[in-house]
Scaffold this motif. Structure first.
Motif: not given
Length: 296
Positions: A87-103, A141-152
């Motif tokens: 899959k292809s994901y557009l990642l812009k300001k406020g977006d994030g992603c979690l991946i397994d770098c084994r893949q 994921f997006s900071n509109t969904e997960f507001l606390n990512f940066e504090p974590f």
């Protein structure tokens, strides 16, 4: 490579870290190559491996695979693309992603600048949380969904710079909270599936005493066996037949303690085909026979 002056404010947000600056053809990277982690933490906890703040220009790309860690990338400025697992994901300001770098993964900028942080981590307890997240088929994921990512993330990084008792446990606990929140965010964005699983669970709880098969459940809810089993296990942690069995044993334990019904009657009332099979399953799950459980 020239960047707008205000971009340096981003670096200042991480000035509590001993970042090493590295310049290359397409931008700059501020990194902590490796955190100091005890052998005990590596064996039993979730722990950070390294951290990077990357500022890149247009046409920058990077790719990798077979790397023994996970990555959470978060976009602070600009936009780019991630190609991962077909899959292809557009990642812009406020977006994030979690991946397994084994893949295999591939990042590329799509604007004249792209500023992002990457927190790399590992640890045996992280595996089931990350895999549960990846099973959704959407790593973004997006900071509109997960507001606390940066504090974590900031709290984890701040903890790495302290020398205090049980600090590695605090770091691991914060990773647990971060990853669990990502799972909760993902489940909320898939509320339709969640609602169906809740209905299946309610139906099982009301009909565990009947001869419920996977075919019966899939027919009742209008789902394929494969799709239903996959969704059910993702949300509950159990295959459908495992959940039904646990329900039956739960109610059987109550009847063993609260009534004088025979073992055969209890096996019948809790949906088992015969008492011999009931005793086998009960002993496998509880470690003792129904009779000994009743006496104990």
């Amino acid at each position: 490579m020239n960047f707008e002056p205000h971009k340096e404010m981003i670096i200042m947000r991480y000035d509590f870290l001993p970042l090493i600056k590295h310049s290359f053809a397409y931008g700059t990277e501020h990194i902590i190559p490796e955190f100091i982690i005890s052998s005990k933490a590596k064996e039993t906890l979730i722990y950070p491996k390294s951290f990077s703040l990357l500022k890149t220009a247009y046409d920058y790309y990077t790719e990798g695979s077979n790397q023994e860690f996970y990555e959470i990338r978060y976009i602070l400025e600009g936009e780019g693309y991630l190609k991962y697992n077909g899959k292809s994901y557009l990642l812009k300001k406020g977006d994030g992603c979690l991946i397994d770098c084994r893949q295999k993964y591939y990042y590329q900028t799509s604007s004249y600048h792209w500023v992002s942080t990457s927190l790399y981590f590992d640890g045996t307890p992280a595996a089931p949380l990350v895999q549960s997240y990846l099973q959704s088929g959407n790593v973004k994921f997006s900071n509109t969904e997960f507001l606390n990512f940066e504090p974590f993330q900031t709290h984890i990084l701040q903890c790495t710079q302290k020398a205090a008792p049980y600090m590695e446990y605090e770091i691991s606990a914060t990773f647990y909270l971060l990853l669990t929140n990502l799972l909760i965010v993902r489940s909320k964005t898939r509320s339709t599936t969640s609602d169906i699983v809740e209905k299946i669970v309610s139906y099982m709880q009301a009909n565990y005493m009947k001869n419920l098969s996977l075919d019966d459940l899939s027919h009742h809810f209008g789902l394929s066996r494969t799709h239903m089993s996959r969704c059910f296990k993702e949300y509950t942690g159990f295959a459908p037949h495992e959940y039904i069995t646990r329900l039956r044993i739960y109610h059987a334990k109550y009847l063993l303690k609260a009534t004088e019904l025979s073992i055969e009657e209890i096996s019948h009332q809790t949906g088992f085909t015969d008492s011999v099979y009931f005793i086998q399953v009960f002993k496998k799950m509880e470690g003792i026979t129904p009779s000994k459980f009743r006496k104990g």
